[in-house]
Design a protein around this motif. Sequence first.
Motif, PDB file in Angstrom:
ATOM      1  N   HIS A 123       5.298 -64.412-109.603  1.00 25.65           N
ATOM      2  CA  HIS A 123       5.624 -64.937-108.280  1.00 25.65           C
ATOM      3  C   HIS A 123       6.167 -66.357-108.346  1.00 25.65           C
ATOM      4  O   HIS A 123       6.831 -66.816-107.409  1.00 25.65           O
ATOM      5  CB  HIS A 123       4.384 -64.920-107.381  1.00 25.65           C
ATOM      6  CG  HIS A 123       3.277 -65.790-107.874  1.00 25.65           C
ATOM      7  ND1 HIS A 123       2.429 -65.427-108.908  1.00 25.65           N
ATOM      8  CD2 HIS A 123       2.869 -67.029-107.498  1.00 25.65           C
ATOM      9  CE1 HIS A 123       1.559 -66.398-109.128  1.00 25.65           C
ATOM     10  NE2 HIS A 123       1.801 -67.379-108.279  1.00 25.65           N
ATOM     11  N   PRO A 318       7.245 -51.783-102.302  1.00 28.05           N
ATOM     12  CA  PRO A 318       7.526 -52.865-101.346  1.00 28.05           C
ATOM     13  C   PRO A 318       6.258 -53.467-100.755  1.00 28.05           C
ATOM     14  O   PRO A 318       5.241 -52.787-100.557  1.00 28.05           O
ATOM     15  CB  PRO A 318       8.359 -52.181-100.266  1.00 28.05           C
ATOM     16  CG  PRO A 318       8.987 -51.014-100.959  1.00 28.05           C
ATOM     17  CD  PRO A 318       7.967 -50.542-101.949  1.00 28.05           C
ATOM     18  N   ARG A 347       1.150 -59.518-107.220  1.00 30.69           N
ATOM     19  CA  ARG A 347       2.420 -59.600-106.499  1.00 30.69           C
ATOM     20  C   ARG A 347       3.541 -59.954-107.478  1.00 30.69           C
ATOM     21  O   ARG A 347       3.391 -60.799-108.360  1.00 30.69           O
ATOM     22  CB  ARG A 347       2.355 -60.690-105.427  1.00 30.69           C
ATOM     23  CG  ARG A 347       3.642 -60.815-104.621  1.00 30.69           C
ATOM     24  CD  ARG A 347       3.711 -62.153-103.902  1.00 30.69           C
ATOM     25  NE  ARG A 347       2.602 -62.329-102.972  1.00 30.69           N
ATOM     26  CZ  ARG A 347       2.594 -61.860-101.726  1.00 30.69           C
ATOM     27  NH1 ARG A 347       3.626 -61.193-101.278  1.00 30.69           N
ATOM     28  NH2 ARG A 347       1.561 -62.065-100.952  1.00 30.69           N
ATOM     29  N   SER A 350      10.325 -62.573-105.696  1.00 26.80           N
ATOM     30  CA  SER A 350      11.657 -62.051-105.366  1.00 26.80           C
ATOM     31  C   SER A 350      12.760 -62.623-106.251  1.00 26.80           C
ATOM     32  O   SER A 350      13.921 -62.229-106.121  1.00 26.80           O
ATOM     33  CB  SER A 350      11.979 -62.351-103.897  1.00 26.80           C
ATOM     34  OG  SER A 350      11.914 -63.747-103.643  1.00 26.80           O
ATOM     35  N   GLU A 351      12.416 -63.550-107.159  1.00 22.29           N
ATOM     36  CA  GLU A 351      13.421 -64.153-108.030  1.00 22.29           C
ATOM     37  C   GLU A 351      13.974 -63.093-108.977  1.00 22.29           C
ATOM     38  O   GLU A 351      13.236 -62.493-109.757  1.00 22.29           O
ATOM     39  CB  GLU A 351      12.813 -65.299-108.839  1.00 22.29           C
ATOM     40  CG  GLU A 351      13.828 -66.135-109.602  1.00 22.29           C
ATOM     41  CD  GLU A 351      14.708 -66.966-108.686  1.00 22.29           C
ATOM     42  OE1 GLU A 351      15.886 -67.217-109.050  1.00 22.29           O
ATOM     43  OE2 GLU A 351      14.227 -67.362-107.619  1.00 22.29           O
ATOM     44  N   PRO A 352      15.280 -62.825-108.940  1.00 20.08           N
ATOM     45  CA  PRO A 352      15.828 -61.753-109.783  1.00 20.08           C
ATOM     46  C   PRO A 352      15.868 -62.141-111.254  1.00 20.08           C
ATOM     47  O   PRO A 352      16.014 -63.309-111.612  1.00 20.08           O
ATOM     48  CB  PRO A 352      17.238 -61.554-109.217  1.00 20.08           C
ATOM     49  CG  PRO A 352      17.600 -62.885-108.641  1.00 20.08           C
ATOM     50  CD  PRO A 352      16.313 -63.452-108.099  1.00 20.08           C
ATOM     51  N   ARG A 361      10.408 -56.390-109.517  1.00 17.52           N
ATOM     52  CA  ARG A 361      11.203 -56.678-108.319  1.00 17.52           C
ATOM     53  C   ARG A 361      10.222 -57.028-107.214  1.00 17.52           C
ATOM     54  O   ARG A 361       9.019 -56.812-107.356  1.00 17.52           O
ATOM     55  CB  ARG A 361      12.062 -55.455-107.939  1.00 17.52           C
ATOM     56  CG  ARG A 361      11.260 -54.208-107.656  1.00 17.52           C
ATOM     57  CD  ARG A 361      12.069 -52.945-107.928  1.00 17.52           C
ATOM     58  NE  ARG A 361      12.255 -52.721-109.351  1.00 17.52           N
ATOM     59  CZ  ARG A 361      12.930 -51.682-109.852  1.00 17.52           C
ATOM     60  NH1 ARG A 361      13.473 -50.789-109.039  1.00 17.52           N
ATOM     61  NH2 ARG A 361      13.064 -51.542-111.148  1.00 17.52           N
ATOM     62  N   GLY A 362      10.692 -57.604-106.142  1.00 19.67           N
ATOM     63  CA  GLY A 362       9.800 -58.077-105.102  1.00 19.67           C
ATOM     64  C   GLY A 362       8.879 -56.997-104.569  1.00 19.67           C
ATOM     65  O   GLY A 362       9.311 -55.885-104.283  1.00 19.67           O
TER      66      GLY A 362
END
Length: 440
Positions: A123, A318, A347, A350-352, A361-362
């Motif tokens: 995260h 998601p 978690r 969202s940083e690719p 992935r997020g």
Amino acid sequence: MVDADHDSWGRLDRRARAGIPAETYLDPDDPPRRGQYLPFGNGRSYGDSCHSDAGILIENVRRDRILSFDPGTGLIRCEAGVTLRAVLERAIARRFFLPVTPGTADVTIGGAIANDVHGKNHHARGTFGRHVTRLVLRRSDGTQMVCSPGENVDFFRATIGGMGLTGLILTADIQLMKVPSPHIQQHAVRFDSLDDYFSIVDRMDQEHEYSVAWIDQLATGRAMGRGVLLAGDHADGSCEFPDLPGKRRLSVPVSPPFNMLNRVTLRAFNELYYRKEKPGETVKTVKWPGYFYPLDAIGGWNRLYGPRGLYQHQSVYPAENAPEITARLMETARQAGHASFLTVLKRFGSEPSPGLFSFPRGGFTLTLDFANQGPATTALLDRLDHIVTAAGGAINPYKDARMSPETFAASFPDWRALEALRDPDMMSNFWARTAMKLQK
């Protein structure tokens, strides 16, 4: 050339496999014959992404030199067979640490890149690949190329998370992270239900570098999803622990004839683990090996699952429906009579990743470990796959040993981009049973 020690960590398909040292593969005076090959690191992948039964494994773990380390910037260059543990032993004295690390320090640098591994701070810092600044790749036709965000970019992106399919990684440059101490000021929060976890995770992730939760997968009723969230930050420079604590002392030298991590033993373990933390939040400083790599203290712990091995199922889904999906996954496993020893929830940010083919992935990711009980276990895993993909999630390929081609395509709809850059002589059991079947 045939060796029985090329197991994956899951020990599901144990057989003698052909392997050659990387030096033999790279010998300019005796180039390898055309055929199928696959780089093999330290065997820490759980499934069959590190196996190539139709070809030959290239043993890269022996190429283990650290070539340079800048104590001012923290940039380290090393051969791909260097383990994360060796990097830490070199870097910690200068107050640098790996910016991202998985749950074992016995992974090689090549393996960390090929699987674009993640850690307890995804995260905050994303995947391992975000901190690779340069790598040297050897293709089977003898081509050797420097790959970076500014040079041979397509191959750089395909190699990060490419599971060894783009060629043999020779060397890599990794940007390490400056820290005041390698040890961790840990914040342990015991929570009584899955709803309680989701009510605190946002705050804990925002306040701390690291965050991961252990879940009691067997708890039911009001206690369903109870567990302990272990958040943390690097301790300050006044920490009095030695930088490099003692080596591990325990080991499981042979596999017992039965699964020792069954419902009876796990129920007792879960109760003890849950109760050892006091209610509320407890803060203390812990040594870095215990925080990042607790199971590394027990050599060969995977043997505890017995002679049939273990399956690990890791998924991401998601955030908006994460509480519901998490509960369904754990309940489905319970109803199937399967107990998970390592049930981990965290978690993903969202940083690719720069990687073309990266799992994180997020959303939220749940990891479940199951002793292999044959068809009953694979049927359960298929049901878990369906729950995740129906929710728009994905299954981790380098933890997998049996997902269907359809599940793979749902998890990685852009898989053809990696296939287009795959070294034609590199093939794994995983790629053969998923991507290659989709092409037929």
